[in-house]
Design a protein around this motif. Structure first.
Motif, PDB file in Angstrom:
ATOM      1  N   ILE A 150       0.860  -1.178   0.000  1.00 53.38           N
ATOM      2  CA  ILE A 150       0.000   0.000   0.000  1.00 53.38           C
ATOM      3  C   ILE A 150       0.900   1.233   0.000  1.00 53.38           C
ATOM      4  CG2 ILE A 150      -1.739   1.310   1.280  1.00 53.38           C
ATOM      5  CD1 ILE A 150      -2.644  -1.329   2.530  1.00 53.38           C
ATOM      6  N   PRO A 151       0.805   2.098  -0.997  1.00 55.22           N
ATOM      7  CA  PRO A 151       1.655   3.290  -1.035  1.00 55.22           C
ATOM      8  C   PRO A 151       1.459   4.160   0.207  1.00 55.22           C
ATOM      9  CG  PRO A 151       0.552   2.963  -3.147  1.00 55.22           C
ATOM     10  CD  PRO A 151      -0.077   2.005  -2.182  1.00 55.22           C
ATOM     11  N   VAL A 152       2.554   4.764   0.669  1.00 56.24           N
ATOM     12  CA  VAL A 152       2.543   5.565   1.894  1.00 56.24           C
ATOM     13  C   VAL A 152       2.766   7.037   1.544  1.00 56.24           C
ATOM     14  CG1 VAL A 152       3.678   5.989   4.107  1.00 56.24           C
ATOM     15  CG2 VAL A 152       3.389   3.630   3.265  1.00 56.24           C
ATOM     16  N   VAL A 153       1.849   7.893   2.020  1.00 51.58           N
ATOM     17  CA  VAL A 153       1.929   9.328   1.760  1.00 51.58           C
ATOM     18  C   VAL A 153       2.029  10.063   3.096  1.00 51.58           C
ATOM     19  CG1 VAL A 153       0.823  11.323   0.675  1.00 51.58           C
ATOM     20  CG2 VAL A 153       0.471   9.015  -0.277  1.00 51.58           C
ATOM     21  N   TYR A 154       3.037  10.916   3.233  1.00 54.77           N
ATOM     22  CA  TYR A 154       3.186  11.752   4.420  1.00 54.77           C
ATOM     23  C   TYR A 154       2.730  13.172   4.086  1.00 54.77           C
ATOM     24  CZ  TYR A 154       6.191   8.330   6.844  1.00 54.77           C
ATOM     25  OH  TYR A 154       6.701   7.218   7.471  1.00 54.77           O
ATOM     26  N   ASP A 155       1.776  13.670   4.852  1.00 52.00           N
ATOM     27  CA  ASP A 155       1.389  15.077   4.769  1.00 52.00           C
ATOM     28  C   ASP A 155       2.267  15.844   5.752  1.00 52.00           C
ATOM     29  OD1 ASP A 155       0.315  17.573   5.003  1.00 52.00           O
ATOM     30  OD2 ASP A 155      -1.687  16.923   5.606  1.00 52.00           O
ATOM     31  N   ASP A 178       6.486   6.886   0.336  1.00 53.88           N
ATOM     32  CA  ASP A 178       6.585   6.851  -1.129  1.00 53.88           C
ATOM     33  C   ASP A 178       6.368   8.252  -1.693  1.00 53.88           C
ATOM     34  OD1 ASP A 178       6.797   3.872  -1.592  1.00 53.88           O
ATOM     35  OD2 ASP A 178       4.921   3.943  -0.465  1.00 53.88           O
ATOM     36  N   ILE A 179       5.533   9.024  -1.000  1.00 56.09           N
ATOM     37  CA  ILE A 179       5.223  10.390  -1.418  1.00 56.09           C
ATOM     38  C   ILE A 179       5.194  11.264  -0.167  1.00 56.09           C
ATOM     39  CG2 ILE A 179       3.493  11.903  -2.493  1.00 56.09           C
ATOM     40  CD1 ILE A 179       2.485   9.447  -4.048  1.00 56.09           C
ATOM     41  N   ALA A 180       5.705  12.485  -0.263  1.00 56.41           N
ATOM     42  CA  ALA A 180       5.661  13.414   0.863  1.00 56.41           C
ATOM     43  C   ALA A 180       5.382  14.823   0.350  1.00 56.41           C
ATOM     44  CB  ALA A 180       6.965  13.396   1.649  1.00 56.41           C
ATOM     45  N   CYS A 181       4.580  15.562   1.110  1.00 59.18           N
ATOM     46  CA  CYS A 181       4.194  16.922   0.727  1.00 59.18           C
ATOM     47  C   CYS A 181       4.711  17.924   1.751  1.00 59.18           C
ATOM     48  CB  CYS A 181       2.669  17.031   0.648  1.00 59.18           C
ATOM     49  SG  CYS A 181       1.884  15.748  -0.361  1.00 59.18           S
ATOM     50  N   VAL A 195       5.524  21.632  -2.288  1.00 58.13           N
ATOM     51  CA  VAL A 195       6.186  20.656  -3.152  1.00 58.13           C
ATOM     52  C   VAL A 195       5.720  19.262  -2.783  1.00 58.13           C
ATOM     53  CG1 VAL A 195       8.233  22.088  -3.460  1.00 58.13           C
ATOM     54  CG2 VAL A 195       8.188  20.399  -1.624  1.00 58.13           C
ATOM     55  N   THR A 196       5.671  18.409  -3.767  1.00 58.21           N
ATOM     56  CA  THR A 196       5.354  16.995  -3.566  1.00 58.21           C
ATOM     57  C   THR A 196       6.544  16.180  -4.062  1.00 58.21           C
ATOM     58  OG1 THR A 196       2.992  17.390  -3.870  1.00 58.21           O
ATOM     59  CG2 THR A 196       3.763  15.126  -4.111  1.00 58.21           C
ATOM     60  N   LEU A 197       7.121  15.414  -3.165  1.00 52.66           N
ATOM     61  CA  LEU A 197       8.270  14.582  -3.504  1.00 52.66           C
ATOM     62  C   LEU A 197       7.819  13.127  -3.614  1.00 52.66           C
ATOM     63  CD1 LEU A 197      10.923  16.069  -1.023  1.00 52.66           C
ATOM     64  CD2 LEU A 197      10.272  16.877  -3.308  1.00 52.66           C
ATOM     65  N   ALA A 198       8.466  12.386  -4.481  1.00 52.23           N
ATOM     66  CA  ALA A 198       8.096  10.983  -4.678  1.00 52.23           C
ATOM     67  C   ALA A 198       9.342  10.152  -4.913  1.00 52.23           C
ATOM     68  CB  ALA A 198       7.141  10.843  -5.867  1.00 52.23           C
ATOM     69  N   THR A 199       9.228   8.874  -4.617  1.00 51.54           N
ATOM     70  CA  THR A 199      10.326   7.958  -4.903  1.00 51.54           C
ATOM     71  C   THR A 199      10.465   7.785  -6.416  1.00 51.54           C
ATOM     72  OG1 THR A 199       8.864   6.030  -4.839  1.00 51.54           O
ATOM     73  CG2 THR A 199       9.914   6.696  -2.760  1.00 51.54           C
ATOM     74  N   GLU A 200      11.577   7.241  -6.819  1.00 55.74           N
ATOM     75  CA  GLU A 200      11.814   7.006  -8.242  1.00 55.74           C
ATOM     76  C   GLU A 200      10.755   6.077  -8.831  1.00 55.74           C
ATOM     77  OE1 GLU A 200      14.252   8.046 -11.495  1.00 55.74           O
ATOM     78  OE2 GLU A 200      14.527   8.602  -9.395  1.00 55.74           O
ATOM     79  N   ALA A 201      10.335   5.088  -8.053  1.00 54.41           N
ATOM     80  CA  ALA A 201       9.341   4.137  -8.546  1.00 54.41           C
ATOM     81  C   ALA A 201       8.005   4.827  -8.816  1.00 54.41           C
ATOM     82  CB  ALA A 201       9.155   3.014  -7.539  1.00 54.41           C
ATOM     83  N   VAL A 202       7.587   5.703  -7.921  1.00 56.04           N
ATOM     84  CA  VAL A 202       6.330   6.431  -8.131  1.00 56.04           C
ATOM     85  C   VAL A 202       6.463   7.377  -9.315  1.00 56.04           C
ATOM     86  CG1 VAL A 202       4.747   8.118  -7.134  1.00 56.04           C
ATOM     87  CG2 VAL A 202       5.617   6.243  -5.727  1.00 56.04           C
ATOM     88  N   PHE A 203       7.577   8.071  -9.385  1.00 54.89           N
ATOM     89  CA  PHE A 203       7.797   9.011 -10.489  1.00 54.89           C
ATOM     90  C   PHE A 203       7.761   8.294 -11.831  1.00 54.89           C
ATOM     91  CE2 PHE A 203      10.428  11.523 -13.377  1.00 54.89           C
ATOM     92  CZ  PHE A 203       9.934  12.803 -13.179  1.00 54.89           C
ATOM     93  N   ASN A 204       8.413   7.164 -11.908  1.00 55.71           N
ATOM     94  CA  ASN A 204       8.486   6.429 -13.176  1.00 55.71           C
ATOM     95  C   ASN A 204       7.138   5.862 -13.603  1.00 55.71           C
ATOM     96  OD1 ASN A 204      11.213   6.926 -13.494  1.00 55.71           O
ATOM     97  ND2 ASN A 204      11.850   5.007 -12.511  1.00 55.71           N
ATOM     98  N   ALA A 205       6.218   5.713 -12.643  1.00 59.81           N
ATOM     99  CA  ALA A 205       4.894   5.191 -12.983  1.00 59.81           C
ATOM    100  C   ALA A 205       4.133   6.142 -13.898  1.00 59.81           C
ATOM    101  CB  ALA A 205       4.087   4.936 -11.710  1.00 59.81           C
ATOM    102  N   PHE A 206       4.552   7.417 -13.929  1.00 63.71           N
ATOM    103  CA  PHE A 206       3.875   8.407 -14.766  1.00 63.71           C
ATOM    104  C   PHE A 206       4.723   8.811 -15.972  1.00 63.71           C
ATOM    105  CE2 PHE A 206       2.106   8.843 -10.512  1.00 63.71           C
ATOM    106  CZ  PHE A 206       0.745   8.793 -10.784  1.00 63.71           C
TER     107      PHE A 206
END
Length: 430
Positions: A150-155, A178-181, A195-206
């Protein structure tokens, strides 16, 4: 808004379309009470707790308590505790039960629910009432999510950029998202930017050869030059020992966060002993901004339920009915209830969602803290109320002398009869 638990922020007047979609857990909170950092046990933990199981001796009424905040955040030691087992058991059972139910968005009766992401505000739920979530609970929650893919997002809009004493609040959980804002302190308040930061894996998904694969979301001010320049300048100031008097600098006496921890743990004024505790190299954390003796003192105040202090934030929660109790001591036995932690997305994967049972800000619409806040404003202190909670929050570059002055003003106001009077009187806060 639908991925957040029910709260005053998504009430019928504000968001009449709110339906609340997701699994909302009820996290355990921690406050300093009677000089110890005490776990506020939610109902599910009380039910799960085995008779006689204790993480540490001397707990309050047989509960879980710690003598220092450093112990609370020592997750390596706490990972072997009974509490760790209870947290893991509860989180896994809650997710299993949720995903076993049929999906409401599918016509296929055999289709079950699936959690798309874990979204949390790490460590502190800010608008919820400056609630310190047990970091062990959140750390385990993130571990379980990753085990289940399950992807993890930090606010970290509030908690990031040294607000809690570290570059990111996620560091305190020892778990990477996996993602942080990030926002707010990112620019020091000079210009709006997030800013929204993401891991390489999440970035590459798009990534892909066409727009079909792209994340087609943006706005007119994306990466606008003024905001980016302000952010770069802010980050330089926050990290530069010559510009930020609170950033860890072991070569400068009194400028290592480990020195402060050793002193508060009983190291006294032994300078040589404290120097041995210093970081070998600058760790990037802040030294303590607040006098460690004040939270313990205030936690014994008859009208204060608990104290929460971390990084640049200092908050007190008033006992429900504190003002009436001050006016009529004989009537001070009214039951203390806790209520909505307002609007934090931490109650989303990933949070059993009865906000009315949470520890924290009391009734969000309460004016119980109004007299205290107004008295502080008369003294030049811009404190804010969140229900039953009064909090002060300073920039990470604020001098210790200034923080000591703020605490002195707070203590003098709390000792004044004037702040326990009319629950706000004719004051209007803007």
């Amino acid at each position: 808004m639908d991925c957040a638990a029910a709260s005053p922020y998504n009430g019928r007047l504000q968001t009449p379309w709110y339906t609340g979609r997701g699994l909302f857990l009820h996290p355990p909170y921690i406050q300093m009470q009677q000089g110890r950092w005490q776990l506020q046990q939610p109902g599910w933990l009380q039910q799960q707790q085995h008779a006689g199981s204790r993480e540490c001796a001397g707990g309050n009424n047989g509960g879980w308590a710690w003598s220092s905040r450093q112990q609370v955040f020592d997750l390596d030691s706490r990972a072997r505790s009974q509490l760790q087992h209870l947290y893991s058991q509860h989180i896994n059972k809650a997710i299993d039960a949720y995903e076993a139910q049929p999906s409401s968005s599918s016509n296929d009766a055999s289709s079950s629910r699936h959690l798309a992401a874990l979204l949390i505000e790490p460590v502190v739920q800010a608008a919820g009432g400056m609630l310190l979530v047990d970091p062990l609970f959140q750390s385990i929650l993130v571990q379980v999510a990753k085990q289940r893919r399950i992807p993890v997002v930090y606010d970290e809009v509030f908690t990031g950029c040294w607000r809690l004493g570290t570059p990111t609040a996620g560091q305190l959980l020892h778990q990477e998202p996996d993602i942080a804002c990030y926002a707010k302190l990112l620019t020091g308040g000079v210009a709006p930017l997030a800013v929204t930061l993401a891991t390489e894996a999440v970035f590459n998904a798009f990534k892909g050869p066409s727009k079909v694969e792209a994340l087609l979301h943006g706005h007119s001010y994306t990466a606008y030059p003024l905001g980016c320049a302000a952010a770069l300048a802010s980050l330089v100031i926050l990290q530069n020992p010559a510009m930020n008097p609170n950033i860890c600098a072991p070569a400068i006496p009194g400028r290592c966060q480990k020195q402060g921890a050793a002193h508060s743990a009983g190291g006294g004024n032994n300078t040589a002993a404290q120097q041995q505790q210093c970081c070998q190299a600058a760790c990037g954390d802040l030294v303590s901004l607040w006098d460690d003796t004040v939270p313990a003192k205030l936690s014994h105040h008859p009208h204060i339920k608990g104290v929460m202090v971390i990084g640049s934030v200092f908050a007190i929660e008033l006992r429900q009915g504190a003002q009436q109790a001050a006016a009529a001591p004989a009537a001070s036995t009214s039951k203390i209830t806790s209520s909505s932690g307002a609007g934090s997305s931490d109650r989303a994967i990933a949070a059993d969602g009865d906000c009315s049972k949470g520890a924290g800000a009391g009734s969000y619409g309460s004016s119980a803290a109004l007299d205290i806040v107004c008295a502080l404003r008369q003294r030049g202190v811009a404190a804010r109320p969140v229900g039953h909670v009064v909090y002060m929050m300073v920039p990470p570059t604020t001098t210790r002398h200034k923080c000591d002055w703020l605490l002195q003003q707070l203590m003098e106001v709390l000792e004044s009869d004037a702040c326990w009077g009319s629950s706000g009187g004719d004051w209007v806060l803007i």
